[in-house]
Design an enzyme around this catalytic site. Structure first.
Site, PDB file in Angstrom:
ATOM      1  N   ASP A  50      47.115  44.618  12.629  1.00  0.00           N
ATOM      2  CA  ASP A  50      46.265  45.123  13.707  1.00  0.00           C
ATOM      3  C   ASP A  50      46.824  44.626  15.040  1.00  0.00           C
ATOM      4  O   ASP A  50      46.672  43.462  15.396  1.00  0.00           O
ATOM      5  CB  ASP A  50      44.836  44.617  13.502  1.00  0.00           C
ATOM      6  CG  ASP A  50      43.873  45.097  14.584  1.00  0.00           C
ATOM      7  OD1 ASP A  50      44.345  45.542  15.649  1.00  0.00           O
ATOM      8  OD2 ASP A  50      42.652  44.997  14.373  1.00  0.00           O
ATOM      9  N   PHE A  74      39.148  39.292  14.011  1.00  0.00           N
ATOM     10  CA  PHE A  74      38.340  40.233  14.786  1.00  0.00           C
ATOM     11  C   PHE A  74      39.064  41.576  14.808  1.00  0.00           C
ATOM     12  O   PHE A  74      40.156  41.690  15.361  1.00  0.00           O
ATOM     13  CB  PHE A  74      38.115  39.763  16.224  1.00  0.00           C
ATOM     14  CG  PHE A  74      37.204  40.691  16.986  1.00  0.00           C
ATOM     15  CD1 PHE A  74      35.830  40.581  16.863  1.00  0.00           C
ATOM     16  CD2 PHE A  74      37.710  41.697  17.779  1.00  0.00           C
ATOM     17  CE1 PHE A  74      34.973  41.455  17.536  1.00  0.00           C
ATOM     18  CE2 PHE A  74      36.872  42.578  18.463  1.00  0.00           C
ATOM     19  CZ  PHE A  74      35.501  42.449  18.330  1.00  0.00           C
ATOM     20  N   LYS A  99      43.668  50.192  22.648  1.00  0.00           N
ATOM     21  CA  LYS A  99      43.586  49.609  23.985  1.00  0.00           C
ATOM     22  C   LYS A  99      44.641  50.150  24.943  1.00  0.00           C
ATOM     23  O   LYS A  99      44.440  51.177  25.566  1.00  0.00           O
ATOM     24  CB  LYS A  99      43.615  48.076  23.902  1.00  0.00           C
ATOM     25  CG  LYS A  99      42.382  47.510  23.197  1.00  0.00           C
ATOM     26  CD  LYS A  99      42.235  46.031  23.413  1.00  0.00           C
ATOM     27  CE  LYS A  99      41.087  45.449  22.583  1.00  0.00           C
ATOM     28  NZ  LYS A  99      39.757  45.932  22.943  1.00  0.00           N
TER      29      LYS A  99
END
Length: 427
Positions: A231, A146, A260
């Site tokens: 990532d 994801f 984030k």
């Protein structure tokens, strides 16, 4: 929720349901305000935040230093675009490069934008540095990945629900099994330019790779002149008990995606970082973002990095994470088989629910009623990722609530107290 709480909450829930696209299924808690690790709904009920907005609120809600940094910058200038230089971007990028060990950074806004940046960079690097014919570059990605929800990123998702009806899908991606080097080698070919991978698969259920996988992957990428791009949008900036999850195996990637927590829980900030020869594939006009690297974002992000460093939040994540995992495994042992696994690293933990007995969503909703905020993934895993400022006292309260929910559900199902399974026995 109690019937007495419905009126006010349902007003806001109803407006989102009426006017918003139906692309989310939120837990029925209407947040009014928050501070550090606590959240209050519109009726004034208090909750322990064990999600921290998927790691975006790692500093805790409205950290006073970050709020002050934002207020200072808002009195000066917020957005000018990258058409001009500013006083905050350079210092932010300098600090970020120092902490990551990467020589250059390209600021964006969301994690998905930074992931798209990494994809563009890898493809152009494959064309320029490896001589792969343009249009034939291939990036290897893990099954269960994801990296966001843009059209390019969903094209290489292995989740059918993320892809259905959104074609034509982008090509140029090969798949391997997460944690399996033989699968990586089998997926590679002469046009492979990069491996793009999460250090821990979050949306897949907080899947931790086997020890040694990333070290071997690093060696293989180096030997085959393939970029290793990691990532760490969720895993980075202290979430796993180290500044970056790749440090657990003592490696360094060629490219790094962050987001984030980089925005300090106040606004979206992301970045793609890479070694010098990789980042130089970009030239003026080849990539950009109107808001990427804006003055306000850079000021807040810089202060956020300083807070993580000066308040020792990375070490705190390691310490509190070890404690949280131990407490959750105690709940697993008392769950009569309702919980089949507890896995994670630092303050990022997945509680795997036996799907034949309950859904993770049901337990998440019961937890919310008990004053603890979490979120399910794939209906089988409850995710716990509290702010790095979480205290032992709040962990104890949250875990006690989970224990009560789990024991009650097990009793409703009539599960025998001696019930166990392999995961419990090895926990």
């Amino acid at each position: 929720m109690d019937a007495s709480t419905h009126t006010n909450s349902q007003t806001f829930i109803g407006k989102e349901a009426r006017f918003g696209a139906r692309n989310y299924a939120p837990v029925a808690v209407v947040v009014d305000h928050a501070k550090d690790c606590l959240v209050w709904d519109v009726e004034g009920r208090e909750y322990i935040d064990m999600m921290s907005a998927y790691s975006a609120v790692s500093h805790g809600h409205l950290h006073p230093r970050l709020v002050a940094a934002a207020e200072r910058q808002l009195r000066k200038v917020a957005v000018t675009s990258r058409a001009y230089y500013g006083t905050t971007l350079g210092p932010f990028l300098e600090k970020l490069c120092q902490l990551t060990g990467m020589p250059r950074a390209l600021p964006m806004n969301t994690g998905a934008e930074a992931a798209e940046t990494a994809i563009k960079c890898a493809r152009r690097w494959g064309w320029k540095a490896k001589g792969i014919e343009d249009g034939r570059q291939e990036i290897l990605v893990a099954r269960g990945n994801f990296h966001g929800r843009t059209s390019t990123i969903i094209s290489f998702s292995s989740e059918a629900d993320y892809r259905a009806g959104f074609g034509p899908l982008a090509t140029g991606f090969g798949h391997f099994d997460f944690g399996d080097m033989e699968s990586v080698k089998a997926a590679a070919g002469p046009n492979t330019c990069a491996v793009f991978v999460e250090p821990i698969q979050g949306e897949a259920g907080v899947i931790v790779p086997p020890a040694g996988f990333f070290k071997e992957l690093r060696e293989w990428c180096t030997a085959n002149n393939v970029l290793l791009i990691i990532d760490e949008v969720q895993a980075g900036l202290g979430r796993t008990g180290k500044w970056f999850a790749f440090e657990h195996e003592g490696i360094r990637p060629d490219g790094l995606v962050l987001g984030k927590a980089l925005g300090g829980g106040l606004l979206p900030v992301s970045a793609f970082l890479a070694r010098e020869d990789v980042m130089e594939v970009f030239s003026p006009g080849s990539h950009g973002s109107t808001f990427g690297g804006n003055a306000l974002a850079a000021a807040v992000a810089l202060e956020g990095l300083k807070v993580l460093e000066e308040e020792g939040l990375v070490a705190r994540s390691a310490q509190m994470g070890e404690y949280l995992i131990a407490q959750l495994r105690d709940v697993q042992r008392a769950s009569r088989g309702l919980i089949r696994d507890v896995r994670g690293r630092g303050l990022w933990v997945g509680v795997d629910v036996e799907p034949s007995l309950a859904t993770a969503r049901e337990l998440v909703e019961r937890l919310a009623n008990a004053g603890v905020l979490s979120k399910e993934t794939h209906e089988t895993v409850i995710r716990f990722a509290p702010p790095l400022t979480i205290t032992r006292e709040l962990i104890d309260k949250a875990v006690a609530a989970l224990r009560k929910v789990v024991v009650q559900k097990a009793a409703e199902l009539g599960l025998p107290e001696h019930r166990t399974d392999t995961a419990q026995a090895s926990a």
